[in-house]
Each structure stands twice: as C-alpha cells, then as structure tokens.
Write an enzyme that holds these catalytic residues in place. Structure first.
Site, PDB file in Angstrom:
ATOM      1  CG  HIS A  33      -1.736   1.270   1.335  1.00 32.70           C
ATOM      2  ND1 HIS A  33      -2.895   1.437   0.626  1.00 32.70           N
ATOM      3  CD2 HIS A  33      -1.557   2.420   2.048  1.00 32.70           C
ATOM      4  CE1 HIS A  33      -3.403   2.626   0.905  1.00 32.70           C
ATOM      5  NE2 HIS A  33      -2.612   3.242   1.762  1.00 32.70           N
ATOM      6  CG  ASP A  87     -11.856   3.496   6.612  1.00 31.10           C
ATOM      7  OD1 ASP A  87     -11.255   4.323   7.325  1.00 31.10           O
ATOM      8  OD2 ASP A  87     -11.646   3.363   5.393  1.00 31.10           O
ATOM      9  NE  ARG A 102     -10.276  11.035   9.300  1.00 33.33           N
ATOM     10  CZ  ARG A 102      -9.390  10.233   8.714  1.00 33.33           C
ATOM     11  NH1 ARG A 102      -9.733   9.002   8.358  1.00 33.33           N
ATOM     12  NH2 ARG A 102      -8.171  10.648   8.503  1.00 33.33           N
ATOM     13  CB  SER A 145      -8.344   5.373   7.579  1.00 32.06           C
ATOM     14  OG  SER A 145      -8.959   5.293   6.315  1.00 32.06           O
ATOM     15  CE  LYS A 160      -8.835   2.094   3.064  1.00 31.27           C
ATOM     16  NZ  LYS A 160      -9.145   3.141   4.050  1.00 31.27           N
TER      17      LYS A 160
END
Length: 431
Positions: free
Chosen positions: A83, A162, A169, A184, A188
């Site tokens: 990621h 989320d 947010r 967050s 995931k």
C-alpha cells in the site's frame, strides 16, 4: 457512555474504554449515531489525539463493522499486500504485483481512486480497455490461485465504518490526524486478509506527510497496529519531492509500469519496485531473506516471467495488456529548457496539479477522468540539460490545454549551475 459523554471525555483529554469506543464506531456504522456527533468526536480527536490502545481499538471496531477475508484459509498459502500513502506518478503496485507473483507469492490488493493531485491505482487500471476492477470474493480467490495477483476495488461490505467515517472527515477538516489516518489504512489492509504488508509512506512536496519526522510518526503508528494484529509489516519511507518515474497520468503510468516489469523502467521507480518486492518475498512462505528476495525479483524481470505474469493478470481481469491498446492524447507538447543548467528541483505537487488540470485527476469524487492525458518528465533532479532540450512533454486533449499545461510544468522545474546533493528514493525503513 452516551456519544455526547464520549465527545466530552475526548474533548477534555480523557482516554476511551475500548468497549465504549467500539460501541461508538459500530453505532455510527449502523446509523445509530448521527453525523453531527461523530463530527464533534473527530474534532476532539484532532486536537487531543488517541493513545495506541485507543487506535488499536478503533481499528478493530472498523474491521468488525463489516466482512473480512481469510485468504490463508482460502488458498492455503500466505498472501502479501502493498500500500502507498499516495503521490505523483506512483504506479509501483502495478509492477510489484506481477513480479512477486512470478516468484511464486500471491499478492492480493484492494485499492482506491485518486482525488486531487494524487493518482489512484483503480483509475490507472481502468485506462486499460476492458479491465474490471470489481471482482466477487470468489473471483478474487480464484484469480489469486490461478494467476497469483489481483488488484480490485474495495467491496461495499469490507470496513463500511471506515468508508463512512472517512467521508465525514473529508468534509469536516479532520483528515490529517495520524491515528485516524493509520487506523483507516490499516483497517482495510487487515480486513482484506493479507498476512504481510509493505507500506510505502511518501515524504515531501507531493506527499501528505511533508517531513521525514512526520512520516516516521505515521509509519510507526501503522507498524504498531499491524504488529498488534499479528501481521508482518515493513514501512518504506520514500521520496516524493519529485514525481516517481517519468510518467504522470493514467495510461502513461500503465505503460511505464509495464516497461518496468519488462526491465526498461526509470531508475528510481525500478529501485522502489525491487525494494518492495524484496521485502514481500522475505515475508512469504519461501523461507528467504530480503537479499535473496531481490535476486529472485531481478531474475523474474530478466527472464520474462514477470512480464508474462503481468499479461496474464491483465487478461484475467478482462483487459488488453498490449500498450498499443491504451488511448493516446491527441496533442503532445514539449516543454523545452529555457537555458543550460542542472535540474535542482522538479516540484511533485506542481506537476501533479498540472496533470489534474489536464483532466488526469478529479477535484471532486464524482468528476470524470481523462485516462489519456498527463505529463512525461524526461529530466529529473540532478540531470544536466542544454537550452532547448525537452525537460518534459505534456499530453493534452487540445492545443489550449497543452499550452497551459506546458507553462505549469515549466514552472515546476528549477535550473541551477550546480547539482543538488544526491538522494535516493528510499529515505528510511520502519520494520
């Protein structure tokens, strides 16, 4: 506690009981807590933060709000994931996935779309004609078993809390707080079933974290969450003061990722891809270290097996892997150097905003994307150029857009008489 009491507790700098924090998050996911109360809670967190225990509890609650995948049970093997926190020209995952899979390690990844100057992996993949980013869980598992790599969109039933909390947010100016960012991202990753994760934390002008110290804080928080959850995690802190590689823009980046898998990618992108592959292979069931992982990744590129896996992956998700199938922008405008000199800066944010103005990104979540447009940065920091040499090339829909884009890209370049200090793509590692 009632939500108002939790808001007051955090407003006053108190620490939540994990069970009460979980009830707040699950209640919000079930529409039992209104947006105005969660917005107040987010602002209280923004100013007073969360402890590590609270952040772990928040992450766990978001995971528990929806379904989870157990890819080890489905495949009988460890599945890895990668990621990035987002940047300009960051197509790393498109090359890492097939290289790692060619080495015998499955990589399953759920990705998102771009917003603002940062590109989204799904947007890049959708520039490939026919490519499907939506797969069922059964299709995802079957593809990981047969091909070894799958990159898909997040399913609606995965971490719904989320998705809802992030949207809130985004409109309440509470995005940039480390515990909420870390939870967050990690919720995931953990829900998607990977047992080992390499996180690429971007640092600099075009990144969310502008300084190395701030990036270390975020990396440490995400590493701590992953360790708490029993996962193997490495965080690579990488340079985003200039665009990664040459290409910025969806189809342009897909072609550059394919070039990298074939062994013809730019030096900085190639280095980052191989470093990520080495770490992921070291975490796999192969029983090797990172040095051997890098050797195997380099061998897969050299012998063509990585490119073969890339093409099998694209076809498996309905796409055409031939670069000739990618749409080309009708206008290409060079950006010449105004004088002799050395490139001392290529502002990543400026280039990203130029690509956004061309249509390669979206300002709002429902904006359309032009997959063909973008920028190619031929000259990078430290390169010597002569007056008239092409610093970059703008790919645009029409002449007017190309002219505006060329002016914006030229403004991103700074030329000097002396080369800046050398700096590699990898700035630090947290593992």
């Amino acid at each position: 506690m009632h939500p108002a009491e939790l808001i007051e507790q955090k407003r006053n700098g108190g620490e939540h009981d994990p069970g009460e924090l979980e009830a707040l998050i699950l209640g919000y996911a079930r529409d039992e807590v209104p947006d105005y109360q969660m917005a107040a809670w987010c602002m209280a967190v923004y100013f007073n933060g969360l402890t590590s225990a609270e952040t772990d509890a928040l992450t766990d609650a978001m995971i528990r709000s929806g379904a989870t995948l157990d890819l080890r049970a489905a495949l009988g093997r460890k599945v890895v994931d990668k990621h990035s926190t987002g940047g300009v020209g960051d197509k790393t995952s498109l090359a890492v996935g097939p290289i790692v899979a060619a080495c015998g390690v499955p990589l399953g990844k759920m990705s998102g779309r771009g917003l603002g100057h940062t590109g989204g992996t799904l947007d890049k993949l959708e520039s490939i004609p026919g490519f499907r980013v939506e797969l069922s869980t059964e299709e995802l598992v079957a593809q990981l078993r047969d091909v070894g790599v799958a990159i898909v969109g997040q399913t609606a039933d995965l971490v719904p809390a989320d998705k809802k909390l992030y949207a809130l947010r985004d409109v309440t100016a509470t995005v940039d707080i480390v515990p909420l960012i870390a939870s967050s991202i990690m919720s995931k990753k953990l829900a998607a079933g990977a047992e080992a994760i390499v996180l690429d934390v971007k640092v600099g002008d075009g990144a969310f974290m502008k300084t190395l110290d701030d990036a270390r804080v975020l990396a440490t928080q995400m590493h701590q969450i992953g360790t708490w959850a029993g996962r193997e995690v490495t965080c690579l802190l990488t340079d985003m003061d200039q665009p990664l590689g040459r290409a910025v823009g969806n189809a342009l980046e897909v072609e550059e990722a394919r070039d990298t898998v074939r062994g013809d990618g730019p030096a900085d992108l190639t280095e980052l891809v191989l470093e990520a592959c080495a770490r992921l292979l070291a975490y796999s069931d192969l029983g090797i270290d990172a040095a051997e992982g890098r050797r195997r990744a380099e061998a897969a590129v050299a012998d063509g097996s990585a490119l073969e896996t890339y093409e099998r992956w694209i076809r498996a998700q309905g796409g055409d892997p031939d670069p000739a199938a990618l749409e080309r922008a009708p206008v290409q405008r060079p950006v010449p150097a105004p004088r002799d000199g050395v490139v001392t800066r290529v502002g990543a944010l400026d280039v990203g905003l130029a690509a956004l103005a061309l249509g390669a990104g979206r300002r709002r979540k429902d904006d359309p994307i032009d997959h063909a447009v973008g920028v190619l940065c031929f000259a990078k920091r430290g390169d010597t150029v002569l007056a008239g040499d092409d610093l970059a090339e703008v790919h645009a829909r029409d002449d007017a857009a190309a002219e505006r884009g060329a002016a914006a890209v030229l403004a991103a370049y700074e030329l000097g008489d002396e080369a800046p200090p050398e700096r590699g793509i990898l700035l630090d590692v947290v593992d």
